[in-house]
Design an enzyme around this catalytic site. Sequence first.
Site, PDB file in Angstrom:
ATOM      1  N   ASP A 125       0.807  -1.221   0.000  1.00  0.00           N
ATOM      2  CA  ASP A 125       0.000   0.000   0.000  1.00  0.00           C
ATOM      3  C   ASP A 125       0.838   1.268   0.000  1.00  0.00           C
ATOM      4  O   ASP A 125       0.503   2.242  -0.684  1.00  0.00           O
ATOM      5  CB  ASP A 125      -0.937   0.005   1.218  1.00  0.00           C
ATOM      6  CG  ASP A 125      -2.164  -0.864   1.004  1.00  0.00           C
ATOM      7  OD1 ASP A 125      -2.396  -1.288  -0.143  1.00  0.00           O
ATOM      8  OD2 ASP A 125      -2.894  -1.120   1.984  1.00  0.00           O
ATOM      9  N   ARG A 155       7.755  -9.896  -3.974  1.00  0.00           N
ATOM     10  CA  ARG A 155       7.610 -11.347  -4.150  1.00  0.00           C
ATOM     11  C   ARG A 155       6.487 -11.694  -5.106  1.00  0.00           C
ATOM     12  O   ARG A 155       6.480 -12.755  -5.715  1.00  0.00           O
ATOM     13  CB  ARG A 155       7.369 -12.006  -2.786  1.00  0.00           C
ATOM     14  CG  ARG A 155       8.593 -11.966  -1.886  1.00  0.00           C
ATOM     15  CD  ARG A 155       8.320 -12.528  -0.514  1.00  0.00           C
ATOM     16  NE  ARG A 155       7.392 -11.705   0.250  1.00  0.00           N
ATOM     17  CZ  ARG A 155       7.344 -11.684   1.579  1.00  0.00           C
ATOM     18  NH1 ARG A 155       8.173 -12.441   2.277  1.00  0.00           N
ATOM     19  NH2 ARG A 155       6.478 -10.924   2.202  1.00  0.00           N
ATOM     20  N   HIS A 350       7.520  10.995  15.078  1.00  0.00           N
ATOM     21  CA  HIS A 350       6.968  12.217  14.482  1.00  0.00           C
ATOM     22  C   HIS A 350       7.025  13.410  15.439  1.00  0.00           C
ATOM     23  O   HIS A 350       7.610  14.461  15.125  1.00  0.00           O
ATOM     24  CB  HIS A 350       5.498  12.004  14.082  1.00  0.00           C
ATOM     25  CG  HIS A 350       5.297  10.964  13.024  1.00  0.00           C
ATOM     26  ND1 HIS A 350       6.277  10.572  12.142  1.00  0.00           N
ATOM     27  CD2 HIS A 350       4.204  10.225  12.697  1.00  0.00           C
ATOM     28  CE1 HIS A 350       5.805   9.656  11.327  1.00  0.00           C
ATOM     29  NE2 HIS A 350       4.552   9.415  11.650  1.00  0.00           N
ATOM     30  N   ARG A 456       1.364  24.183  19.160  1.00  0.00           N
ATOM     31  CA  ARG A 456       0.787  25.349  19.832  1.00  0.00           C
ATOM     32  C   ARG A 456       1.788  25.887  20.854  1.00  0.00           C
ATOM     33  O   ARG A 456       2.236  25.155  21.726  1.00  0.00           O
ATOM     34  CB  ARG A 456      -0.538  24.986  20.518  1.00  0.00           C
ATOM     35  CG  ARG A 456      -1.665  24.763  19.528  1.00  0.00           C
ATOM     36  CD  ARG A 456      -2.978  24.398  20.201  1.00  0.00           C
ATOM     37  NE  ARG A 456      -4.061  24.400  19.229  1.00  0.00           N
ATOM     38  CZ  ARG A 456      -4.878  25.413  19.001  1.00  0.00           C
ATOM     39  NH1 ARG A 456      -4.766  26.515  19.713  1.00  0.00           N
ATOM     40  NH2 ARG A 456      -5.826  25.333  18.093  1.00  0.00           N
TER      41      ARG A 456
END
Length: 601
Positions: A125, A155, A350, A456
């Site tokens: 994906d 594969r 992240h 923030r």
Amino acid sequence: MATLYSTTCRSISYSLTPSSSSSLSINGQNHHQRLNFSSCIAKRVLPVKVSFHSRRNFHLNVVLMQDGAVATPVTPVENETPFKKLKDGFLSSVPSTEEIKEAASFDVNKDESTVSITVVGASGDLAKKKIFPALFALYYEGCLPEHFTIFGYARSKMTDAELRNMVSKTLTCRIDKRENCDEKMDQFLKRCFYHSGQYGSQENFSELDKKLKEHEGARVSNRLFYLSIPPNIFIDAVKCASSSASSGIGWTRVIVEKPFGRDSDSSAALTKALKQYLDEDQIFRIDHYLGKELVENLSVLRFSNLIFEPLWSRQYIRNVQLIFSEDFGTEGRGGYFDNYGIIRDIMQNHLLQILALFAMETPVSLDAEDIRNEKVKVLRSMRPLQLEDVVVGQYKNHTKGGVTYPAYTDDNTVPKGSLTPTFAAAALFIDNARWDGVPFLMKAGKALHNKSAEIRVQFRHVPGNLYNRNFGTDLDRATNELVIRVQPDEAIYLKINNKVPGLGMRLDRSNLHLHYAARYSKEIPDAYERLLLDAIEGERRLFIRSDELDAAWALFTPVLKELEEKKIIPEYYPYGSRGPVGAHYLAARYKVRWGDLGIEQ
């Protein structure tokens, strides 16, 4: 070192005057005060550093200084380069102008080199939804070299035509130059090929090598491998690619997707195994959040605007919040997610990477190593995370508007009775002179009320504020707040206090707002486009270095082990809610209110 392929895809334009007609006189001639040059040229040509690197064959550096002088000592090599014979590890003492030009152009000349990009795990994906579309976008914008080839490797049994058909379904003409998109798409797909093989097969990678050489011809071959595969087969693929399919006379680089281990020990083991086959400068550990426009703009916002840098410290900043939320659950990815959880999946990489960029000291330069050195200093200055400073949660089923949303453990791929957190909030501290005592609050969760990622910055209250009585007891409404919305609908806005027009003295909170969609007509590139281009050019600024990774895991590993060993039960929250109540108590302990829960967004 970076290879410059395009002078158009990353141009920088500075207008030094407000009017396009403004000019200045130099030696009696008028010149418009407008500079337009490529960031690649600005950064990489003065001085130009040309590099060719392969672990298998040789390593040569030629440095051309701005004044034309040549730094001649180079590393001894095993075999002769295509453009220069070496004597005792040094270039001839007085190279000719032609030799200098030849050396400088060797790696950047479009006719002399080619780039082969192999997407390992091409049927997955990530490859279909992100990597191939990003490569097409780069091709459409003219950012890829003239000579390039893309190979899918997996594969699954597939022909070149079947790969192209699969890839074509995910390519879009979303780029802002929309003319000739179909034609460009056809040209791009003709550069895409496929080779089926096992990830741990030397023979299969040798077959891939032969196919790559057929397309590369006599040009200098540079090869980029993108590992879009599960981490348990990273090493097998790297071993085979390095020994059987790396470039003979150009560079070979490998992009590695997260997760980089589950804790300090597994991460260190992965790094050690990778370095058996690759040098550190060949490994590009990708965190796609670092490629997002607003994250890359952090340093520009801070270091190129005088009004922000003096305020960027504990003296003026009360707290910093890094918030990540998704409005959907695991939805079929539960098997993968349950092995990692939200802390490993989002916070340790992240959000922590954004924190390091936000809090670092001014680097010596924009060079990748200078920036990464400062990020590592931040991570090493951080206080070890304690269990009492962490709140974990897990979403439960919830019915809203006649629709029933499933609980995390309702996912068939999730083990029954799983305690894996789908939500976490944490308070972190940096023990250095700039940030001592300032809480950095992180919050990340799935199945929440909205999808967003933002930074923030809440500033301190104005001392002796003359207008306190106009705000009543809620002084938090009077504090300034800088919000950097990373996604969606990218924006930067500053909350200020302002008088409402009229005869009375009524105050209002207003936003000074930079909305990217309204300000810039050009579409914001996907993070993978930026990071793939950086990897091709050898720019490592947005990729994670091994010592950076070690420092990040050192912060989170102890609390992760404690959570798992003590089998801490997460606080359950309804699907689609704002998360567990415990996150509010954690913030309140440090006299903080989560900024994303207020009325003004």
